[in-house]
Scaffold this motif. Structure first.
Motif, mmCIF file in Angstrom:
data_model
loop_
_atom_site.group_PDB
_atom_site.id
_atom_site.type_symbol
_atom_site.label_atom_id
_atom_site.label_comp_id
_atom_site.label_asym_id
_atom_site.label_seq_id
_atom_site.Cartn_x
_atom_site.Cartn_y
_atom_site.Cartn_z
ATOM 1 N N CYS A 36 0.842 -1.197 0.000
ATOM 2 C CA CYS A 36 0.000 0.000 0.000
ATOM 3 C C CYS A 36 0.876 1.246 0.000
ATOM 4 O O CYS A 36 1.828 1.340 0.783
ATOM 5 C CB CYS A 36 -0.905 0.039 1.235
ATOM 6 N N GLU A 40 -2.377 6.205 0.222
ATOM 7 C CA GLU A 40 -3.643 5.473 0.263
ATOM 8 C C GLU A 40 -4.096 5.255 1.699
ATOM 9 O O GLU A 40 -5.295 5.331 2.008
ATOM 10 C CB GLU A 40 -3.491 4.116 -0.424
ATOM 11 N N ALA A 115 -6.760 -0.490 -1.198
ATOM 12 C CA ALA A 115 -5.739 -0.576 -0.140
ATOM 13 C C ALA A 115 -6.231 -1.401 1.041
ATOM 14 O O ALA A 115 -5.430 -2.076 1.698
ATOM 15 C CB ALA A 115 -5.342 0.826 0.318
#
Length: 242
Positions: A36, A40, A115
């Motif tokens: 991720c 995000e 995410a």
């Protein structure tokens, strides 16, 4: 005085969970572990401003707000489970154990972005690395502990285990507070560590069978403050239930 945690590299997480029962990752380590982008994850943070009050606190406090949702992670698949009560046995939570606690679910702006699924899948791989590949029953908790009453207690039940296999505690943010020290102890011995998570999206991973944990109360450092966390628990065999 705030003690900085000893951050580890993602590749060392399996070794540390096996050797000492816990590991701490920096935000950059979390990004590497989960795939991720930190942007995000930071984009999820505004949802912590809209958490309903926790009306189940037996100490009479009004310092905690939260949301709760459940998921099943199986291999690369992540699916949200039907809404259910959060339940723990009294053996693991002497203060709130044995209660059916119904919290409002997490909002789509948190659980719908890609995410979120990447985060859950990555930690499922960590759990499978410890316990073997299998479906993981995940309970997700958004917490805000504030200082409206002068003091807020992140773990009013004290040092505890959660009755699961893996616990992930993300610090999402802390503003205008002092305190909130994390303490991790061997479940069957005297050894322990203490440190304070201060960086947003830093992560404490715990082998729940090996260690117990708690976080000390927070107090305002001037104006009203708060501490936001995301707690994910992974359990084999099913969700905890009465």
């Amino acid at each position: 005085m705030e003690l900085t945690p000893a951050f580890t590299y993602p590749a060392q997480v399996p070794v540390l969970l096996r050797q000492q029962g816990y590991a701490v990752l920096s935000p950059q380590g979390v990004a590497e572990l989960t795939g991720c982008d930190l942007g995000e994850l930071h984009a999820l943070r505004p949802s912590w401003d809209d958490l309903p009050p926790d009306r189940y606190l037996k100490d009479g406090g009004r310092y905690r707000s939260r949301r709760h949702s459940c998921f099943v992670v199986e291999g690369g698949a992540v699916r949200q489970a039907p809404r259910r009560a959060h339940w723990q046995p009294v053996e693991y939570n002497a203060l709130h154990g044995g209660m059916q606690r119904w919290f409002e679910p997490m909002q789509p702006q948190v659980v719908d972005p890609p995410a979120w699924a990447r985060l859950l899948r990555a930690l499922g791989q960590v759990a499978s690395g410890r316990k073997g590949e299998q479906p993981w029953f995940v309970e997700a908790h958004q917490f805000r502990i504030d200082t409206q009453g002068g003091i807020g207690r992140p773990t009013p039940e004290g040092a505890h285990r959660d009755g699961v296999d893996l616990v992930a505690v993300f610090l999402v943010g802390r503003e205008g507070i002092k305190g909130g020290e994390t303490r991790v102890f061997q479940a069957d011995g005297p050894a322990g560590q203490r440190f304070t998570l201060t960086e947003p999206w830093s992560l404490l991973l715990l082998d729940d069978e090996r260690v117990i944990h708690e976080t000390t109360p927070i107090q305002p450092a001037g104006e009203l403050g708060h501490r936001d966390t995301l707690v994910l628990t992974y359990r084999a065999g099913g969700f905890q239930g009465a």
